[in-house]
Design a protein around this motif. Structure first.
Motif, PDB file in Angstrom:
ATOM      1  N   LEU A 164       0.869  -1.186   0.000  1.00  0.00           N
ATOM      2  CA  LEU A 164       0.000   0.000   0.000  1.00  0.00           C
ATOM      3  C   LEU A 164       0.902   1.232   0.000  1.00  0.00           C
ATOM      4  O   LEU A 164       1.756   1.370   0.875  1.00  0.00           O
ATOM      5  N   ASP A 165       0.694   2.086  -0.965  1.00  0.00           N
ATOM      6  CA  ASP A 165       1.420   3.354  -0.999  1.00  0.00           C
ATOM      7  C   ASP A 165       0.620   4.367  -0.199  1.00  0.00           C
ATOM      8  O   ASP A 165      -0.541   4.633  -0.522  1.00  0.00           O
ATOM      9  N   VAL A 166       1.219   4.933   0.826  1.00  0.00           N
ATOM     10  CA  VAL A 166       0.491   5.891   1.671  1.00  0.00           C
ATOM     11  C   VAL A 166       0.081   7.130   0.867  1.00  0.00           C
ATOM     12  O   VAL A 166      -0.771   7.892   1.289  1.00  0.00           O
ATOM     13  N   LEU A 167       0.657   7.305  -0.302  1.00  0.00           N
ATOM     14  CA  LEU A 167       0.288   8.447  -1.147  1.00  0.00           C
ATOM     15  C   LEU A 167      -0.827   8.098  -2.124  1.00  0.00           C
ATOM     16  O   LEU A 167      -1.023   8.792  -3.117  1.00  0.00           O
ATOM     17  N   ASN A 168      -1.536   7.012  -1.837  1.00  0.00           N
ATOM     18  CA  ASN A 168      -2.669   6.632  -2.677  1.00  0.00           C
ATOM     19  C   ASN A 168      -3.945   6.534  -1.804  1.00  0.00           C
ATOM     20  O   ASN A 168      -4.337   5.449  -1.365  1.00  0.00           O
ATOM     21  N   PRO A 169      -4.590   7.693  -1.551  1.00  0.00           N
ATOM     22  CA  PRO A 169      -5.778   7.690  -0.671  1.00  0.00           C
ATOM     23  C   PRO A 169      -6.884   6.772  -1.186  1.00  0.00           C
ATOM     24  O   PRO A 169      -7.640   6.211  -0.382  1.00  0.00           O
ATOM     25  N   HIS A 170      -6.979   6.606  -2.502  1.00  0.00           N
ATOM     26  CA  HIS A 170      -8.017   5.705  -3.029  1.00  0.00           C
ATOM     27  C   HIS A 170      -7.798   4.296  -2.493  1.00  0.00           C
ATOM     28  O   HIS A 170      -8.727   3.649  -1.976  1.00  0.00           O
ATOM     29  N   ASP A 171      -6.580   3.798  -2.588  1.00  0.00           N
ATOM     30  CA  ASP A 171      -6.285   2.443  -2.099  1.00  0.00           C
ATOM     31  C   ASP A 171      -6.477   2.346  -0.577  1.00  0.00           C
ATOM     32  O   ASP A 171      -6.889   1.297  -0.058  1.00  0.00           O
ATOM     33  N   ALA A 172      -6.184   3.438   0.112  1.00  0.00           N
ATOM     34  CA  ALA A 172      -6.417   3.442   1.572  1.00  0.00           C
ATOM     35  C   ALA A 172      -7.910   3.280   1.842  1.00  0.00           C
ATOM     36  O   ALA A 172      -8.317   2.552   2.762  1.00  0.00           O
ATOM     37  N   GLY A 173      -8.735   3.933   1.027  1.00  0.00           N
ATOM     38  CA  GLY A 173     -10.191   3.810   1.178  1.00  0.00           C
ATOM     39  C   GLY A 173     -10.658   2.384   0.924  1.00  0.00           C
ATOM     40  O   GLY A 173     -11.532   1.867   1.632  1.00  0.00           O
ATOM     41  N   VAL A 174     -10.059   1.734  -0.063  1.00  0.00           N
ATOM     42  CA  VAL A 174     -10.413   0.345  -0.373  1.00  0.00           C
ATOM     43  C   VAL A 174     -10.046  -0.558   0.813  1.00  0.00           C
ATOM     44  O   VAL A 174     -10.821  -1.445   1.206  1.00  0.00           O
ATOM     45  N   LEU A 175      -8.881  -0.298   1.412  1.00  0.00           N
ATOM     46  CA  LEU A 175      -8.473  -1.104   2.580  1.00  0.00           C
ATOM     47  C   LEU A 175      -9.434  -0.856   3.755  1.00  0.00           C
ATOM     48  O   LEU A 175      -9.796  -1.792   4.477  1.00  0.00           O
ATOM     49  N   HIS A 176      -9.871   0.380   3.917  1.00  0.00           N
ATOM     50  CA  HIS A 176     -10.834   0.674   4.977  1.00  0.00           C
ATOM     51  C   HIS A 176     -12.155  -0.048   4.725  1.00  0.00           C
ATOM     52  O   HIS A 176     -12.769  -0.577   5.657  1.00  0.00           O
ATOM     53  N   ASP A 177     -12.578  -0.108   3.463  1.00  0.00           N
ATOM     54  CA  ASP A 177     -13.814  -0.840   3.136  1.00  0.00           C
ATOM     55  C   ASP A 177     -13.688  -2.302   3.582  1.00  0.00           C
ATOM     56  O   ASP A 177     -14.660  -2.923   4.014  1.00  0.00           O
ATOM     57  N   GLU A 178     -12.473  -2.827   3.454  1.00  0.00           N
ATOM     58  CA  GLU A 178     -12.256  -4.246   3.807  1.00  0.00           C
ATOM     59  C   GLU A 178     -12.148  -4.453   5.326  1.00  0.00           C
ATOM     60  O   GLU A 178     -12.741  -5.389   5.872  1.00  0.00           O
ATOM     61  N   LEU A 179     -11.414  -3.565   5.992  1.00  0.00           N
ATOM     62  CA  LEU A 179     -11.098  -3.789   7.413  1.00  0.00           C
ATOM     63  C   LEU A 179     -12.050  -3.096   8.376  1.00  0.00           C
ATOM     64  O   LEU A 179     -12.160  -3.502   9.534  1.00  0.00           O
ATOM     65  N   GLY A 180     -12.682  -2.025   7.905  1.00  0.00           N
ATOM     66  CA  GLY A 180     -13.387  -1.145   8.833  1.00  0.00           C
ATOM     67  C   GLY A 180     -12.363  -0.226   9.499  1.00  0.00           C
ATOM     68  O   GLY A 180     -11.194  -0.183   9.102  1.00  0.00           O
ATOM     69  N   ASP A 181     -12.806   0.482  10.529  1.00  0.00           N
ATOM     70  CA  ASP A 181     -11.905   1.423  11.209  1.00  0.00           C
ATOM     71  C   ASP A 181     -10.704   0.673  11.792  1.00  0.00           C
ATOM     72  O   ASP A 181     -10.844  -0.436  12.322  1.00  0.00           O
ATOM     73  N   ALA A 182      -9.557   1.307  11.707  1.00  0.00           N
ATOM     74  CA  ALA A 182      -8.329   0.653  12.187  1.00  0.00           C
ATOM     75  C   ALA A 182      -7.423   1.687  12.843  1.00  0.00           C
ATOM     76  O   ALA A 182      -7.478   2.877  12.510  1.00  0.00           O
ATOM     77  N   HIS A 183      -6.592   1.220  13.758  1.00  0.00           N
ATOM     78  CA  HIS A 183      -5.538   2.082  14.293  1.00  0.00           C
ATOM     79  C   HIS A 183      -4.394   2.113  13.278  1.00  0.00           C
ATOM     80  O   HIS A 183      -4.198   1.152  12.521  1.00  0.00           O
TER      81      HIS A 183
ATOM     82  N   SER B  65      -4.795   9.686   3.352  1.00  0.00           N
ATOM     83  CA  SER B  65      -4.864   8.216   3.422  1.00  0.00           C
ATOM     84  C   SER B  65      -5.083   7.768   4.862  1.00  0.00           C
ATOM     85  O   SER B  65      -5.906   6.889   5.141  1.00  0.00           O
ATOM     86  N   ILE B  66      -4.339   8.374   5.760  1.00  0.00           N
ATOM     87  CA  ILE B  66      -4.438   7.994   7.176  1.00  0.00           C
ATOM     88  C   ILE B  66      -5.863   8.232   7.681  1.00  0.00           C
ATOM     89  O   ILE B  66      -6.442   7.371   8.357  1.00  0.00           O
ATOM     90  N   GLU B  67      -6.426   9.363   7.312  1.00  0.00           N
ATOM     91  CA  GLU B  67      -7.809   9.675   7.723  1.00  0.00           C
ATOM     92  C   GLU B  67      -8.765   8.578   7.290  1.00  0.00           C
ATOM     93  O   GLU B  67      -9.648   8.168   8.033  1.00  0.00           O
ATOM     94  N   ARG B  68      -8.584   8.120   6.056  1.00  0.00           N
ATOM     95  CA  ARG B  68      -9.492   7.078   5.539  1.00  0.00           C
ATOM     96  C   ARG B  68      -9.327   5.779   6.316  1.00  0.00           C
ATOM     97  O   ARG B  68     -10.300   5.081   6.585  1.00  0.00           O
ATOM     98  N   LEU B  69      -8.089   5.452   6.659  1.00  0.00           N
ATOM     99  CA  LEU B  69      -7.840   4.194   7.379  1.00  0.00           C
ATOM    100  C   LEU B  69      -8.414   4.249   8.800  1.00  0.00           C
ATOM    101  O   LEU B  69      -8.940   3.260   9.309  1.00  0.00           O
ATOM    102  N   LEU B  70      -8.310   5.407   9.433  1.00  0.00           N
ATOM    103  CA  LEU B  70      -8.764   5.530  10.833  1.00  0.00           C
ATOM    104  C   LEU B  70     -10.279   5.429  10.961  1.00  0.00           C
ATOM    105  O   LEU B  70     -10.777   4.822  11.923  1.00  0.00           O
ATOM    106  N   GLY B  71     -10.984   6.065  10.013  1.00  0.00           N
ATOM    107  CA  GLY B  71     -12.436   6.141  10.176  1.00  0.00           C
ATOM    108  C   GLY B  71     -12.762   6.861  11.474  1.00  0.00           C
ATOM    109  O   GLY B  71     -12.032   7.761  11.904  1.00  0.00           O
ATOM    110  N   LYS B  72     -13.833   6.424  12.116  1.00  0.00           N
ATOM    111  CA  LYS B  72     -14.307   7.107  13.325  1.00  0.00           C
ATOM    112  C   LYS B  72     -13.557   6.681  14.582  1.00  0.00           C
ATOM    113  O   LYS B  72     -13.330   7.471  15.485  1.00  0.00           O
ATOM    114  N   LYS B  73     -13.196   5.389  14.631  1.00  0.00           N
ATOM    115  CA  LYS B  73     -12.766   4.833  15.923  1.00  0.00           C
ATOM    116  C   LYS B  73     -11.258   4.613  16.061  1.00  0.00           C
ATOM    117  O   LYS B  73     -10.758   4.395  17.164  1.00  0.00           O
ATOM    118  N   GLY B  74     -10.552   4.648  14.912  1.00  0.00           N
ATOM    119  CA  GLY B  74      -9.121   4.350  14.977  1.00  0.00           C
ATOM    120  C   GLY B  74      -8.334   5.508  15.564  1.00  0.00           C
ATOM    121  O   GLY B  74      -8.763   6.662  15.516  1.00  0.00           O
TER     122      GLY B  74
END
Ligand SMILES: C[S@@+](CC[C@H](N)C(=O)[O-])C[C@H]1O[C@@H](n2cnc3c(N)ncnc32)[C@H](O)[C@@H]1O
Length: 243
Positions: A100-119, A140-149
């Motif tokens: 995962l390239d941290v400079l690819n927010p789209h891919d970060a969003g896809v990972l969030h869709d798969e995992l849900g909120d994450a630290h 990207s980080i924002e997308r990975l965290l969601g609400k609870k991370g």
């Protein structure tokens, strides 16, 4: 070449030529002295039932340790060669690795869709990026965290530059650091004063910050282990403005 491709090429070269020789990976400290000290700072803020993403995980040394404290740990990397090493050397039933390239927010969003909120745990990654890329990494980080991370980052501080200059003047470059330079990897700088701009209070709540260090694998002739001046910060996303 775009900056994104530049990071991918440089880091793939670095990781694909790693042999496993002692001291080769300058920052590859035993997690008992690295992620353990970080965890003590952020575990009180982090729901252990959520997954943890070790963003820019390198060879997975810290990821495997962190996996023992969370539901699962996912080490992500720009370099496929690093992912391969991590998969071979740092297996754990609840640890996995992927590109995962941290400079690819789209891919970060896809990972969030798969995992849900994450630290998100980031050790010595943001300062490797050019300052002009920091805002994209934060998206990207924002997308990975969601609400609870929650985000924990530990990065070299502004004291690191004079520290390295003195170290090299006194002892010459440690082999692991020389190898970084040989690969044309030139760390940028994330000044601690820029945290407020990068993580503005209408988007993030700061849960903690303070001085720290990045422990390395290099021991000086004095017997002292090189610990590079750093700072840590802990954030949660701010949701009061309807984001
Ligand atoms: C100094 S190393 C730290 C590795 C690991 N966090 C640790 O503490 O052992 C920086 C890591 O960031 C990775 N990296 C660099 N640019 C990246 C990017 N754009 N996206 C994801 N990872 C990246 C590199 O491949 C490298 O493994």
């Amino acid at each position: 070449m775009t900056s994104v491709n530049r990071y991918a090429t440089l880091w793939e070269n670095f990781w694909s030529t790693t042999t496993g020789a002692p001291g080769e990976i300058f920052w590859d400290a035993d997690p008992a002295h690295a992620a353990q000290q970080d965890l003590a700072l952020f575990k009180g803020h982090a729901d252990p039932h959520l997954p943890l993403i070790d963003l820019g995980c390198g060879n997975g040394t810290q990821t495997r340790f962190l996996a023992t404290h969370f539901a699962k740990a996912i080490g992500t990397e720009i370099a496929p060669a690093a992912v391969e090493i991590a998969r071979a050397k740092n297996t754990a039933p609840n640890a996995s690795y992927r590109v995962l390239d941290v400079l690819n927010p789209h891919d970060a969003g896809v990972l969030h869709d798969e995992l849900g909120d994450a630290h998100v745990y980031m050790r010595a990654v943001l300062h490797q990026l050019s300052p002009s890329d920091h805002a994209t990494a934060v998206q990207s980080i924002e997308r990975l965290l969601g609400k609870k991370g929650i985000l924990y980052l530990v990065e070299l501080s502004s004291e690191a530059e004079p520290f390295f200059a003195k170290l090299i003047a006194e002892y010459g470059p440690p082999p692991g650091l020389a190898r970084v330079f040989q690969h044309q990897i030139t760390p940028g700088m994330l000044h601690e004063n820029n945290l407020k701009l990068l993580f503005p209070s209408d988007r993030f709540t700061r849960l903690g910050t303070g001085p720290s260090h990045i422990r390395t694998v290099h021991t000086l002739p004095t017997g002292e282990v090189v610990k590079v001046p750093a700072f840590y910060a802990i954030f949660r996303r701010q949701w009061s403005h309807g984001t």
